[in-house]
Design an enzyme around this catalytic site. Structure first.
Site, PDB file in Angstrom:
ATOM      1  CG  LEU A  66      -1.861   1.130   1.425  1.00  0.00           C
ATOM      2  CD1 LEU A  66      -2.951   1.050   0.376  1.00  0.00           C
ATOM      3  CD2 LEU A  66      -2.446   1.110   2.822  1.00  0.00           C
ATOM      4  CG  ASP A  67      -0.455   4.592   0.444  1.00  0.00           C
ATOM      5  OD1 ASP A  67      -1.227   4.469  -0.531  1.00  0.00           O
ATOM      6  OD2 ASP A  67      -0.846   4.939   1.564  1.00  0.00           O
ATOM      7  CD  GLU A  68       6.012   1.996   1.137  1.00  0.00           C
ATOM      8  OE1 GLU A  68       7.001   2.346   0.477  1.00  0.00           O
ATOM      9  OE2 GLU A  68       5.748   2.466   2.268  1.00  0.00           O
TER      10      GLU A  68
END
Lengths: 295, 295, 295, 295
Positions: free
Chosen positions: B239-241
């Protein structure tokens, strides 16, 4: 963007600045402005902020012109305390625009932030008196010399931190109103921060809270960000966690090496730090929890 | 700032795009451009990047004009593979400017990113064909209708994730070249990401890596930052990476409430997402590890 | 944003730069890259631009690595002329990254642009050798001294223009590759511009074409603009009308006096001028009519 | 950057705005704030500006909370006139936050400014009531329909200007507090501007005063500028010469065609116009000669 006081105000002997903070309630602006009017002072500018529409913390910065201010200052302060501050439960501070803050700059080997502060101050853009530069390396002595500011070399590294901090405290305590860390690459202990007796402003070379800690440009490159930034903040015991005064960024892309980020970031660092120092010196920055209000 | 292909190029039937990637070595540009010249193609633009001066990864994007491209395409691809790509160990992709990517937009209840994509596409600014909007709430159906794009309501929340993802996969698989998450507020499982069979672009409402995860504007307010931002990135299992395609920021200050940050940030979100989608649709974005190269 | 060559390239003895310009036609990129490949040169980066999709002017900047370049340079130039440039009707220029341009800076009494150029150059950010500073006032001599650059005071004002320009020409002609006007407040005659024998870059303190001529900040204040800017351009016989290399702006508002605009604008001026000088020194700027292409 | 009133204020029935303007003199802030305090009003925010430190024009915008404002409004206005405005020679205006301005938008065929205003207003970002859209072409009728705003097609071109303006005046006069020209491509006569009886805001697609008049993007391309911009201003009899409310720019380069400038500029136009309209609707913009003060 936060404002600055114009040349008309800076250094003028009859110009005062009144900062105050208290729980919000009706009549605050009226009480302060009536007090000033009855004293014969003319309000030049007035900025206020309330953290909530109702029931928040109220802050106000007032610039006023009062003929004879230097002589009247102490009495004015006493009267304001009795007539306004005490009844409303206010913290307040009264300063004179003619008395610039005494500032020490601490640096290591990077010159961009230090030189930009010295150069802007020589041009009259900042509202401070730089009383000393303390560096833990001798490298920048020649660059500082033309500005006529004492350059004091205090070797500092982890192994001799205690002695170094003691020598720095001997130099600073009672002599300065602000310490600016202009890419000073040593960690200062909580004991130093407590004893120095004045605020410290640091420039961190990232857009906080991204890349807290060491090597932010390298980590920015590794994460592949499209902007790099810088953050000026008050120093607290928690590294890179103090109240943020100012931030800015610059666009980068895949063609930039880490060295390029360092070079492009340097421009942002010097601009951000100069703005934060100016605003502090003009009594614009009010700390509120871990945030700042810049009026 | 990354470029975009002009109106002269977009949609023209004889314009091709050649993307390639291989270990850097002398003679790469020459080999590719000689191949194109001998084929009768004229190079309109050529952008390349090498991750290191020596021994890095080489990437190149070439736009060329070749009369009769649609008929010649398959043969061209085979010849390039044999004559250039195989000898140099290249990955490559050959696309035609006249064939816009088929895109699905997934949304929830926030309209700003979705509508901006649809508006810009109707104006001809983006280089895509929006084949469907999938939303887990019906709220935006009316706003989408004037654009003539199918709006498909697929209820989705944690409790019914499996059924929802299956319905979404049934709609998407084989039908689209790109999925855009335009403030789609549900987490997609690794299984979905693997099965959907095309890249996904997400817009995160913070300047990553600051404020990963939920409620970034609230946390930005609490930290007292002076800029808020948005990040468009490819979706990966973390997530969000995922690899960042584009980011931008807007200045805020103490006077802005969390609601204000949401409002100001929305403008940045829609601008950042639109740029990322455009660059992807024009075959400009090359993934390299967890970074992107936008040529 | 225009790029710059990284530290890997700057000053390296085997790195060459090839700039060329000709009428666009198929096979140009191929011909140049084949020539370089056959010579044993490895292309590090290649940027090209065509003013029109078909039938325009083609420009290309190629950075290459060729072991033994210093010794091979002259022969390479001859061969390229015979084998590529002549057949295609190209103008071209071959330079070595290891030989920085010799630059003279002309100044008056304002220090910000001059000092920023000298600072950045001392830090290794610019790719030039500053061989002299010529000033028509002695004021900045002390500020220049620490940089180890000759400071030459040549009084100049309208009444003694001819003598002043003659003295300046005696100093400059044959000794420099570029003259930078760093807020040099005298008008230079067409005769001087012709005789000096190298390009001149000027910084104008407005966002051209707004506020051509004198007192741009005062006129900006009177017009009530919300941004002020600066423009770096090549000097031609027409005042403030030469090809623009770079521009930028900063936000202002009603609270800013003319003095404030001067102060805020100074930051933009020095940043814009430094970028323009860097790009010129790296052979990135190609003049095309009254425009520039910055590759 | 100019502020905006938060959601706490907009539309609240007991919130008033007091704007005033007079020759500067001591005691102004005190007089106004004492009057409000004695009335039982609580000052929520107060912004003031003086055009000169001494002897200038003083302007103030005060937001206050007064329970029962709707009923008390007329008496408050009379009392303020007698007790404060008349003694100090003030112009003033008292408005209620609960009564949004009635706005007409005039458009032609370009949708970006019009749709952005309607969309932001639907989201509650602007503080206005759009009572009609008047267009001289029918093209945008379908795009406007989902917003539930009357779309009125009034053909207008040079040959039928008088009839067109008469029809427009019949629609507008007495019905609106503001007319917004959202890329309305017809020139309005001084007679229309006089008779319409309310302010007009126009968006010009250049960074004024650069490129006054027609075809600014084409002329920007020809001049080779590195930024293009947009300007929102009040309409006066002099084309493109009215007081500027807001401006902004975007970076461009040699790769951008005129069509690209049009596309990139459209984003700036819609953002600049929306900000100008918001500030006007919140009573923030004070005209002073040919300048604006945005408090």
């Amino acid at each position: 963007m936060v404002e600055h006081d114009g040349a008309d105000i800076r250094g003028q002997k009859d110009i005062g600045r009144l900062l105050l903070r208290c729980a919000d309630r009706p009549g605050l602006v009226a009480a302060v402005s009536r007090f000033l009017a009855e004293t014969g002072a003319n309000i030049i500018s007035l900025d206020q902020h309330s953290t909530e529409p109702i029931g928040g913390m109220f802050m106000q910065r007032t610039i006023f012109h009062l003929p004879g201010l230097p002589a009247a200052r102490d009495e004015l302060e006493r009267d304001f305390a009795v007539q306004v501050a005490d009844p409303f439960g206010m913290d307040f501070r009264l300063t004179e625009a003619a008395k610039p803050k005494r500032v020490a700059v601490m640096a290591s080997t990077e010159d961009h932030c230090l030189l930009d502060l010295l150069w802007r101050n020589r041009r009259g853009e900042l509202d401070m008196s730089v009383v000393m530069v303390i560096a833990n390396h001798p490298d920048l002595a020649d660059a500082v010399r033309p500005f006529g500011v004492p350059f004091i070399h205090v070797p500092a590294r982890r192994e001799i931190r205690d002695e170094a901090e003691q020598r720095q405290l001997d130099l600073l305590r009672g002599n300065v109103d602000l310490v600016v860390l202009a890419r000073y690459m040593q960690i200062l202990t909580p004991s130093f921060i407590e004893q120095v007796g004045c605020p410290l402003i640091n420039i961190h070379h990232s857009f906080l809270p991204a890349f807290v800690g060491a090597s932010p440009y390298r980590r920015a490159k590794e994460r592949g960000v499209k902007l790099v930034g810088a953050t000026a903040h008050y120093v607290t015991d928690d590294l890179d966690e103090g109240p943020i005064i100012e931030q800015d960024v610059v666009r980068v892309d895949h063609r930039h090496s880490i060295d390029d980020l360092v070079r492009l970031g340097a421009d942002v660092e010097r601009a951000v730090l100069s703005r934060a120092v100016l605003w502090h010196c003009e009594d614009r920055v009010i700390r509120y929890g871990n945030q700042t209000i810049c009026l």
